[in-house]
Enzyme design. Structure first.
Site, PDB file in Angstrom:
ATOM      1  N   GLU A 149     -36.302  -1.878   4.228  1.00  0.00           N
ATOM      2  CA  GLU A 149     -35.166  -2.438   4.980  1.00  0.00           C
ATOM      3  C   GLU A 149     -34.374  -3.380   4.093  1.00  0.00           C
ATOM      4  O   GLU A 149     -33.150  -3.306   4.003  1.00  0.00           O
ATOM      5  CB  GLU A 149     -35.660  -3.191   6.222  1.00  0.00           C
ATOM      6  CG  GLU A 149     -36.210  -2.295   7.300  1.00  0.00           C
ATOM      7  CD  GLU A 149     -36.858  -3.072   8.422  1.00  0.00           C
ATOM      8  OE1 GLU A 149     -37.274  -4.229   8.201  1.00  0.00           O
ATOM      9  OE2 GLU A 149     -36.945  -2.524   9.527  1.00  0.00           O
ATOM     10  N   ASP A 191     -36.816  -9.576  14.261  1.00  0.00           N
ATOM     11  CA  ASP A 191     -37.839 -10.230  15.085  1.00  0.00           C
ATOM     12  C   ASP A 191     -37.407 -11.633  15.498  1.00  0.00           C
ATOM     13  O   ASP A 191     -37.744 -12.106  16.572  1.00  0.00           O
ATOM     14  CB  ASP A 191     -39.157 -10.319  14.295  1.00  0.00           C
ATOM     15  CG  ASP A 191     -39.648  -8.934  13.933  1.00  0.00           C
ATOM     16  OD1 ASP A 191     -39.905  -8.142  14.859  1.00  0.00           O
ATOM     17  OD2 ASP A 191     -39.704  -8.610  12.736  1.00  0.00           O
ATOM     18  N   LYS A 227     -34.902 -12.696  20.964  1.00  0.00           N
ATOM     19  CA  LYS A 227     -35.166 -12.839  19.517  1.00  0.00           C
ATOM     20  C   LYS A 227     -34.520 -14.096  18.947  1.00  0.00           C
ATOM     21  O   LYS A 227     -34.744 -14.443  17.789  1.00  0.00           O
ATOM     22  CB  LYS A 227     -34.634 -11.611  18.775  1.00  0.00           C
ATOM     23  CG  LYS A 227     -35.143 -10.267  19.300  1.00  0.00           C
ATOM     24  CD  LYS A 227     -36.642 -10.121  19.108  1.00  0.00           C
ATOM     25  CE  LYS A 227     -37.121  -8.735  19.466  1.00  0.00           C
ATOM     26  NZ  LYS A 227     -36.721  -7.675  18.538  1.00  0.00           N
ATOM     27  N   GLY A 235     -37.649   0.306  14.061  1.00  0.00           N
ATOM     28  CA  GLY A 235     -38.107  -0.499  15.199  1.00  0.00           C
ATOM     29  C   GLY A 235     -37.524   0.039  16.500  1.00  0.00           C
ATOM     30  O   GLY A 235     -36.698   0.948  16.506  1.00  0.00           O
ATOM     31  N   ASP A 264     -29.759  -2.530  12.249  1.00  0.00           N
ATOM     32  CA  ASP A 264     -31.200  -2.719  12.357  1.00  0.00           C
ATOM     33  C   ASP A 264     -31.511  -3.866  13.296  1.00  0.00           C
ATOM     34  O   ASP A 264     -30.661  -4.722  13.563  1.00  0.00           O
ATOM     35  CB  ASP A 264     -31.796  -3.021  10.960  1.00  0.00           C
ATOM     36  CG  ASP A 264     -33.293  -2.715  10.903  1.00  0.00           C
ATOM     37  OD1 ASP A 264     -33.874  -2.833   9.800  1.00  0.00           O
ATOM     38  OD2 ASP A 264     -33.876  -2.383  11.948  1.00  0.00           O
TER      39      ASP A 264
HETATM   40  O1  DER Z   1     -39.999  -4.464  11.590  1.00  0.00           O
HETATM   41  C1  DER Z   1     -38.777  -4.594  11.567  1.00  0.00           C
HETATM   42  O2  DER Z   1     -38.148  -5.046  10.603  1.00  0.00           O
HETATM   43  C2  DER Z   1     -38.012  -4.280  12.822  1.00  0.00           C
HETATM   44  O3  DER Z   1     -36.657  -4.010  12.528  1.00  0.00           O
HETATM   45  C3  DER Z   1     -38.112  -5.505  13.708  1.00  0.00           C
HETATM   46  O4  DER Z   1     -37.579  -6.559  12.988  1.00  0.00           O
HETATM   47  C4  DER Z   1     -37.415  -5.341  15.031  1.00  0.00           C
HETATM   48  O5  DER Z   1     -38.203  -4.480  15.788  1.00  0.00           O
HETATM   49  P1  DER Z   1     -37.888  -4.245  17.345  1.00  0.00           P
HETATM   50  O6  DER Z   1     -36.459  -3.771  17.397  1.00  0.00           O
HETATM   51  O7  DER Z   1     -38.872  -3.180  17.726  1.00  0.00           O
HETATM   52  O8  DER Z   1     -38.096  -5.546  18.043  1.00  0.00           O
END
Ligand code: DER
Length: 235
Positions: A107, A88, A125, A29, A85
């Site tokens: 993931e 959302d 978020k 992401g 990571d």
């Molecule tokens: O798709 C996913 O799991 C990504 O890690 C998402 O959760 C976060 O994406 P972003 O950092 O582009 O907002």
């Protein structure tokens, strides 16, 4: 500060926790991308050494390759030191919604094997409860009879006013296909779905469901970048 500036601030903060010699889960992401860029930069500068990355998507695999980050897999490294990571959604208990980038299965597999899992987000978020952003809860399903599975998922959560939509791409609305050759159904809720563990287990009991995007009790550290600065919170 733009949202991407905030993502970068959170990502760089997380990389401060990376030590030479670590085996790292590399997220997917736009936020994780900044963390991976930073790791590549520190390796290039010799400030980090002996890092091994386990990518959570083909996209991250390509990015890490281009940065010269040595890569491996779960079979070689079934236990990882640290994963970084994005997410959302993050609720007050550090439960997550992930998967809007479509990588939730890999993931979850990789981040479930880490001693530490640092989640990096910009403040937008943060939600009061999972599903509270009104955005999707992604569920990876097999393509076979996907309408049947999507309807089973919808009816599972009809008490929460659930709408289930197959994720499509391109101008002629082709189904989105994950790195694992599966489809994604996005679930939208009008109300709180209540017990997340029960909801997750109920989804996984549906034979056509591969995995869902709720990451319950998995994150160990949350890094949030907002207008007032960046915070680090341990579980
Ligand atoms: O798709 C996913 O799991 C990504 O890690 C998402 O959760 C976060 O994406 P972003 O950092 O582009 O907002």
């Amino acid at each position: 500060l733009t949202q991407d500036d905030l993502k970068k601030i959170a990502a760089y903060k997380a990389v401060e926790f990376v030590e030479s010699g670590m085996v790292l889960g590399l997220g997917t992401g736009s936020t994780a991308k900044h963390a991976i860029d930073r790791i590549g930069e520190l390796l290039q500068q010799g400030k980090l050494t002996n890092i091994i990355g386990i990518p959570t998507s083909k996209k991250t695999h390509e990015q890490a390759l281009s940065l010269g980050i040595p890569l491996s897999d779960l079979e070689t490294h079934p236990v990882l030191d640290l994963a970084i990571d994005g997410a959302d959604e993050v609720d007050p208990h550090m439960n997550l919604v992930k998967g809007r980038g479509g990588s939730l299965l890999r993931e979850k597999m990789i981040e479930g094997c880490c001693k530490k899992f640092i989640v990096i987000v910009d403040a937008t978020k943060l939600v009061d409860y999972i599903g509270g952003s009104g955005l999707a809860l992604p569920v990876e399903i097999v393509p076979f009879c996907w309408r049947f599975t999507a309807e089973k998922l919808r009816s599972l959560f009809k008490h929460a006013g659930c709408v289930a939509k197959l994720r499509v791409v391109g101008e002629n609305g082709e189904p989105y296909v994950t790195d694992n050759g599966n489809y994604v159904v996005d679930l939208y809720f009008e109300k709180d779905i209540g017990d997340l563990v029960a909801a997750g287990d109920a989804m996984l009991r549906l034979a056509g469901v591969v995995e869902h995007g709720m990451f319950i009790d998995m994150a160990t550290t949350l890094i949030v970048a907002g207008e007032l600065g960046v915070t680090v919170k341990n579980k």
